[in-house]
Design a protein around this motif. Structure first.
Motif, PDB file in Angstrom:
ATOM      1  N   GLU A  49      -4.325   9.739   1.946  1.00 46.94           N
ATOM      2  CA  GLU A  49      -4.921   8.817   0.974  1.00 46.94           C
ATOM      3  C   GLU A  49      -4.016   7.600   0.828  1.00 46.94           C
ATOM      4  O   GLU A  49      -2.809   7.679   1.052  1.00 46.94           O
ATOM      5  CB  GLU A  49      -5.088   9.505  -0.376  1.00 46.94           C
ATOM      6  CG  GLU A  49      -6.081  10.646  -0.379  1.00 46.94           C
ATOM      7  CD  GLU A  49      -6.158  11.345  -1.724  1.00 46.94           C
ATOM      8  OE1 GLU A  49      -7.234  11.868  -2.062  1.00 46.94           O
ATOM      9  OE2 GLU A  49      -5.143  11.378  -2.437  1.00 46.94           O
TER      10      GLU A  49
ATOM     11  N   THR B 246       0.831  -1.194   0.000  1.00 42.83           N
ATOM     12  CA  THR B 246       0.000   0.000   0.000  1.00 42.83           C
ATOM     13  C   THR B 246       0.864   1.241   0.000  1.00 42.83           C
ATOM     14  O   THR B 246       1.817   1.341   0.767  1.00 42.83           O
ATOM     15  CB  THR B 246      -0.917   0.009   1.237  1.00 42.83           C
ATOM     16  OG1 THR B 246      -1.747  -1.148   1.214  1.00 42.83           O
ATOM     17  CG2 THR B 246      -1.792   1.248   1.259  1.00 42.83           C
TER      18      THR B 246
ATOM     19  N   ALA C   6      -6.622   3.047  -7.468  1.00 42.78           N
ATOM     20  CA  ALA C   6      -6.794   4.499  -7.405  1.00 42.78           C
ATOM     21  C   ALA C   6      -6.535   4.973  -5.980  1.00 42.78           C
ATOM     22  O   ALA C   6      -6.639   4.218  -5.016  1.00 42.78           O
ATOM     23  CB  ALA C   6      -8.216   4.868  -7.826  1.00 42.78           C
ATOM     24  N   TRP C   7      -6.189   6.256  -5.852  1.00 40.09           N
ATOM     25  CA  TRP C   7      -6.010   6.843  -4.532  1.00 40.09           C
ATOM     26  C   TRP C   7      -7.371   6.961  -3.848  1.00 40.09           C
ATOM     27  O   TRP C   7      -8.343   7.421  -4.452  1.00 40.09           O
ATOM     28  CB  TRP C   7      -5.362   8.212  -4.628  1.00 40.09           C
ATOM     29  CG  TRP C   7      -3.922   8.182  -4.995  1.00 40.09           C
ATOM     30  CD1 TRP C   7      -3.378   8.490  -6.203  1.00 40.09           C
ATOM     31  CD2 TRP C   7      -2.828   7.814  -4.150  1.00 40.09           C
ATOM     32  NE1 TRP C   7      -2.008   8.344  -6.167  1.00 40.09           N
ATOM     33  CE2 TRP C   7      -1.640   7.930  -4.913  1.00 40.09           C
ATOM     34  CE3 TRP C   7      -2.730   7.397  -2.827  1.00 40.09           C
ATOM     35  CZ2 TRP C   7      -0.388   7.649  -4.390  1.00 40.09           C
ATOM     36  CZ3 TRP C   7      -1.472   7.113  -2.309  1.00 40.09           C
ATOM     37  CH2 TRP C   7      -0.316   7.239  -3.080  1.00 40.09           C
ATOM     38  N   GLU C   8      -7.434   6.560  -2.578  1.00 41.97           N
ATOM     39  CA  GLU C   8      -8.683   6.607  -1.811  1.00 41.97           C
ATOM     40  C   GLU C   8      -8.431   7.294  -0.476  1.00 41.97           C
ATOM     41  O   GLU C   8      -7.383   7.095   0.157  1.00 41.97           O
ATOM     42  CB  GLU C   8      -9.211   5.190  -1.563  1.00 41.97           C
ATOM     43  CG  GLU C   8      -9.562   4.428  -2.829  1.00 41.97           C
ATOM     44  CD  GLU C   8     -10.015   3.009  -2.527  1.00 41.97           C
ATOM     45  OE1 GLU C   8      -9.841   2.581  -1.368  1.00 41.97           O
ATOM     46  OE2 GLU C   8     -10.536   2.351  -3.435  1.00 41.97           O
TER      47      GLU C   8
ATOM     48  N   ARG D 261      -3.264   3.905  -1.677  1.00 42.85           N
ATOM     49  CA  ARG D 261      -3.473   3.249  -2.962  1.00 42.85           C
ATOM     50  C   ARG D 261      -2.857   1.861  -2.898  1.00 42.85           C
ATOM     51  O   ARG D 261      -1.702   1.692  -2.511  1.00 42.85           O
ATOM     52  CB  ARG D 261      -2.819   4.060  -4.093  1.00 42.85           C
ATOM     53  CG  ARG D 261      -2.999   3.430  -5.462  1.00 42.85           C
ATOM     54  CD  ARG D 261      -2.580   4.381  -6.568  1.00 42.85           C
ATOM     55  NE  ARG D 261      -1.150   4.596  -6.590  1.00 42.85           N
ATOM     56  CZ  ARG D 261      -0.529   5.352  -7.497  1.00 42.85           C
ATOM     57  NH1 ARG D 261      -1.240   5.995  -8.410  1.00 42.85           N
ATOM     58  NH2 ARG D 261       0.774   5.504  -7.482  1.00 42.85           N
TER      59      ARG D 261
ATOM     60  N   ARG E  70      -1.797  -0.192 -10.640  1.00 41.94           N
ATOM     61  CA  ARG E  70      -2.090   0.114  -9.248  1.00 41.94           C
ATOM     62  C   ARG E  70      -3.533   0.562  -9.122  1.00 41.94           C
ATOM     63  O   ARG E  70      -4.161   0.996 -10.079  1.00 41.94           O
ATOM     64  CB  ARG E  70      -1.161   1.220  -8.747  1.00 41.94           C
ATOM     65  CG  ARG E  70       0.308   0.836  -8.726  1.00 41.94           C
ATOM     66  CD  ARG E  70       1.128   2.027  -8.283  1.00 41.94           C
ATOM     67  NE  ARG E  70       2.552   1.726  -8.261  1.00 41.94           N
ATOM     68  CZ  ARG E  70       3.496   2.624  -7.992  1.00 41.94           C
ATOM     69  NH1 ARG E  70       3.152   3.872  -7.754  1.00 41.94           N
ATOM     70  NH2 ARG E  70       4.761   2.276  -7.979  1.00 41.94           N
TER      71      ARG E  70
END
Length: 855
Positions: A654, A622, A688-690, A656, A686
């Motif tokens: 965030e 991560t 998406a950014w969350e 990912r 990869r």
């Protein structure tokens, strides 16, 4: 020959009668007369709306008129550039009327102005995207034209190669005229200039290799031209777009394409200079205008150079990684930075190791031996480089009798000037490498990287350069899988007869066995007693570290942040000097839009992707990034439109997911995984950014990100400016200035207080000072003072009158050892102010004494 005036008169009459009459009139003219008529009508159309003339121009553009190079140049120059006859907005409106005839002339001429055609091509693409697909056909014609290789008589370069639209082209023509006149050179460079994208295809590279092999002294041509761009100063280059802007760059569009092709061609040369020279281009082009910032000198060249480095493999790949590792310290452009990360991952995937592992294996020794010394003979003298813990560099000169001099003797300066220049360049390179290694090790500290003992010993403590930094840091060792924190033992590296051991604060040592695993010690993982023990030990031994480790600030999650859940307001509401804050943000790897009085300049979001453990492949685990929000403090626009002040807001996080699932802990054996398997993982996509809740952020990630933000506030806050009031600044910020300058202590200030409590008893003013919750109280001969431990600002008792003490006037630093902030840092400043004020009756500065006596 029919005169132009007569022709135009006949055309005007024909236009009133219809297209058929116009066609008959054109058909009645000879080829040369048609060209003359076309030139006159095109000029007429540039000065006003084409109107009915457009039909005649359209008809002429479809005919073979045997255009000359000079006529083609004249038509193109009317459309773009400083001498254009049509305004940019008018060109966009009349594009399909004015451009086809100029394009037809370029197609028929032996040579044409590629730079202007390329500029028109960009306009056509813009119009195709935003207005109509009818522009696609003319754009495609331009693509075909730009792919056409030009020929020139033997011994002469075509005009479009090393053209005169910038300073680079003429400089190279003048410096290397004989070299450029070699057989086959023009054909090779003509192929290079066709590369208008950052990456070269296999077909392009095969053709380039063949042409380079046929060119006389082809490798030397590549080398000299790349050396030229690596040394080319930034200068004002006219952008031949439809808007005719002038920017600072290294080269114009055409020469940029040429250099891009040269770098890709160099990749297929078997020469030692290739990687260093491409790396030098990447560094020079990627550095910001003026030497700093995100607007680099040439983003196209920097991007291409980074992509070339990413294609290197084998031993050359390790050398390329050295350069890729150096770039982030100077290159702040986000696009180029992404390319650097991608290139590192690509080289690492081919090598079967992680990017971090590849970087550590490629660190140069610069000729230093195991003692950290390099000797360079200079006649009867010897120049001696040396580097010692914690990364201090020295240069000395030893004479024939063994006497050591700190500066070069006269004999060396006069008889060995060139060699001495090389010695000083080597010293500069060594200092740069040490700075890069300090930064790299600090990233590993923030990431929690774990190494097998063999790698740790070979690439860190035993390395002649990196070792001087690594041996001054505190490490932890374990013999198990590392899951149980209590099984890690901390200590400083200590050489033993059979290898290495970690020496604890109490003097005991734990050997580092072959199956051990090591990581850098971080105070966040240690208990309070252990942290205090190590701080006391380093202060007692007077051992300074290459960066803050033992005295490092930590930022665990607070109850208030658990309440807000998704964001931290810990550093919100501060007023910062924007220029200083922005420079610090760039230095620490935060990127984002600028603040200022322009579109979208009222607020900005600064983003930093946090370091990942070095043993973690690029496609796994991560990833975390922090987002820090700032806003412009409106004071009215200045001449340059840039913000002077900004206010701080939230910090958010965030995450990912990587392409490969699974935890980050890997065994030592996994570091030797197959290149194919690892490459497959690197190639994965990869997630998406969350957004992530603060409670889910790893403590080390949270602490290191907030430490950066605290640094921005601590250094750039207007509260840290002792001159703020004296300059008569806007009173609207007085409330903030007061609260920050004398308010609650931050983490860094608390560590400063703890350190002063240990150091003050050793000073000559021990009986005149005392620490309170936020201040260092100093008793002088005339009155008492309180120095704030967070800002260094001074209040005078008994009425808390502010006393401005200018740091430049504080000379006495004392003799006490400072473990950090020693050279003008705030700890040093506070101690110096205390020494000054304790003897306030001996202060000679009239400004300070007047305020003290006035009260």
């Amino acid at each position: 020959m029919v005169g132009i005036t007569v022709l135009e008169t006949g055309l005007d009459e024909a236009l009133t009668e219809g297209p058929e009459v116009v066609g008959e009139l054109i058909a009645s003219l000879g080829t040369e007369e048609r060209r003359e008529w076309a030139l006159a009508l095109h000029l007429r159309a540039c000065g006003r709306r084409p109107g009915q003339v457009s039909a005649a121009l359209d008809a002429l553009s479809r005919q073979e008129l045997a255009w000359s190079t000079e006529e083609s140049d004249e038509l193109l120059a009317r459309l773009v550039g400083q001498d254009a006859k049509v305004a940019p907005h008018e060109l966009r409106h009349s594009f399909m009327n004015l451009v086809p005839i100029a394009l037809s002339a370029a197609e028929q001429a032996q040579e044409f102005d590629r730079a202007r055609v390329r500029a028109l091509r960009r306009t056509a693409e813009s119009l195709r995207t935003y207005e109509s697909v009818e522009f696609a056909a003319i754009r495609d014609r331009m693509d075909v034209l730009l792919r056409r290789e030009t020929t020139a008589p033997p011994g002469r370069l075509p005009r479009n190669l090393l053209d005169g639209l910038d300073e680079y082209g003429p400089a190279m023509r003048a410096a290397h005229s004989e070299l450029l006149a070699g057989a086959g050179v023009a054909d090779f460079l003509g192929h290079c200039v066709l590369l208008d994208k950052p990456r070269a295809t296999r077909v392009w590279r095969r053709t380039a290799a063949a042409l380079l092999g046929e060119a006389e002294q082809g490798a030397e041509v590549v080398r000299r031209l790349l050396e030229g761009i690596a040394a080319q100063p930034e200068h004002r280059v006219t952008d031949l777009s439809s808007w005719g802007m002038v920017f600072s760059h290294l080269a114009g569009d055409t020469n940029t394409c040429l250099v891009r092709g040269l770098m890709w061609a160099a990749l297929d040369l078997d020469a030692d200079w290739v990687v260093p020279l491409v790396g030098a281009v990447a560094l020079h082009a990627g550095t910001g205008l003026g030497g700093s910032g995100g607007f680099c000198r040439s983003q196209p060249l920097a991007t291409a150079a980074v992509a070339v480095l990413g294609e290197c493999g084998g031993a050359r790949g390790e050398e390329a990684v050295q350069w890729l590792g150096r770039l982030p310290k100077k290159v702040k452009n986000r696009t180029v930075a992404k390319g650097i990360a991608k290139a590192l991952g690509a080289v690492a995937a081919r090598s079967g190791v992680t990017p971090s592992m590849l970087r550590e294996r490629g660190v140069a020794t610069l000729g230093l031996d195991g003692r950290g010394v390099r000797e360079v003979p200079l006649g009867a003298y010897t120049a001696e480089f040396s580097v010692r813990e914690p990364g201090a560099v020295a240069l000395a000169f030893r004479g024939p009798e063994g006497r050591v001099l700190k500066t070069a003797p006269k004999e060396v300066r006069e008889t060995r000037a060139e060699e001495l220049k090389g010695v000083r360049a080597g010293l500069k390179e060594l200092r740069g490498l040490l700075a890069a290694e300090r930064a790299r090790l600090e990233e590993h500290l923030a990431a929690g990287t774990v190494w097998p003992a063999e790698d740790w010993q070979r690439h860190y403590v035993d390395h002649p350069v990196t070792g001087t930094v690594a041996r001054a840091l505190l490490w932890e060792v374990t013999e198990d899988d590392g899951d149980a924190e209590e099984r890690w033992t901390a200590g400083l590296p200590e050489r033993t007869g059979g290898g290495w051991a970690l020496a604890a604060a109490d003097g005991t040592a734990r050997p580092v066995g072959p199956g051990a695993r090591l990581r850098l010690w971080h105070p966040l993982r240690a208990g309070g007693e252990e942290v205090a023990e190590w701080r006391a030990a380093l202060a007692e031994r007077e051992e300074r570290q290459p960066f803050k480790q033992v005295f490092r600030e930590v930022y665990p999650l607070t109850p208030a942040e658990l309440t807000t859940g998704s964001y931290s307001n810990r550093f919100a509401g501060h007023v910062l000097r924007y220029g200083q804050a922005r420079a610090l943000m760039a230095e620490r790897g935060w990127t984002g839009n600028h603040l200022g009085y322009f579109s979208d300049g009222w607020s900005s979001e600064l983003v930093k992707e946090l370091p990942v453990p070095g043993e973690l492949p690029a496609g796994e685990g991560t990833r975390w990034r922090a987002r820090f929000f700032v806003e412009l403090v409106d004071e009215g626009a200045r001449g340059d439109g840039v913000a002077r002040l900004c206010s701080t807001d939230q910090v958010r996080f965030e995450r990912r997911a990587g392409a490969a699932a699974g935890g980050r802990t890997r065994s030592a054996g996994a570091r030797d995984g197959s290149a194919g398997a690892r490459g497959a993982r690197e190639a994965g996509t990869r997630g998406a950014w969350e957004a992530a809740a603060l409670a889910d952020v790893p403590p080390l990630v949270l602490s290191e990100a907030l430490r950066d933000v605290d640094l921005f506030v601590g250094v750039a806050s207007i509260g840290a400016d002792p001159h703020w009031r004296d300059r008569g600044e806007d009173r609207a910020y007085d409330g903030y200035w007061e609260s920050w300058s004398f308010g609650a202590l931050t983490e860094s200030a608390l560590i400063r207080r703890e350190t002063l409590a240990r150091l003050l008893p050793r000073t000559r003013i021990a009986d005149r000072v005392e620490l309170t919750d936020r201040f260092l109280r100093v008793r002088g001969e005339l009155r008492a003072y309180r120095i704030h431990l967070g800002s260094g600002n001074v209040l005078m008792e008994p009425d808390d009158t502010y006393l401005c003490v200018v740091e430049d006037r504080v000379r006495d630093r004392g003799t006490v050892f400072l473990p950090f902030e020693e050279d003008g840092g705030l700890l040093s400043v506070i101690l110096s102010k205390a020494l000054l004020l304790a003897a306030d009756d001996r202060i000679t500065d009239a400004t300070i004494t007047a305020r003290i006596r006035r009260g």
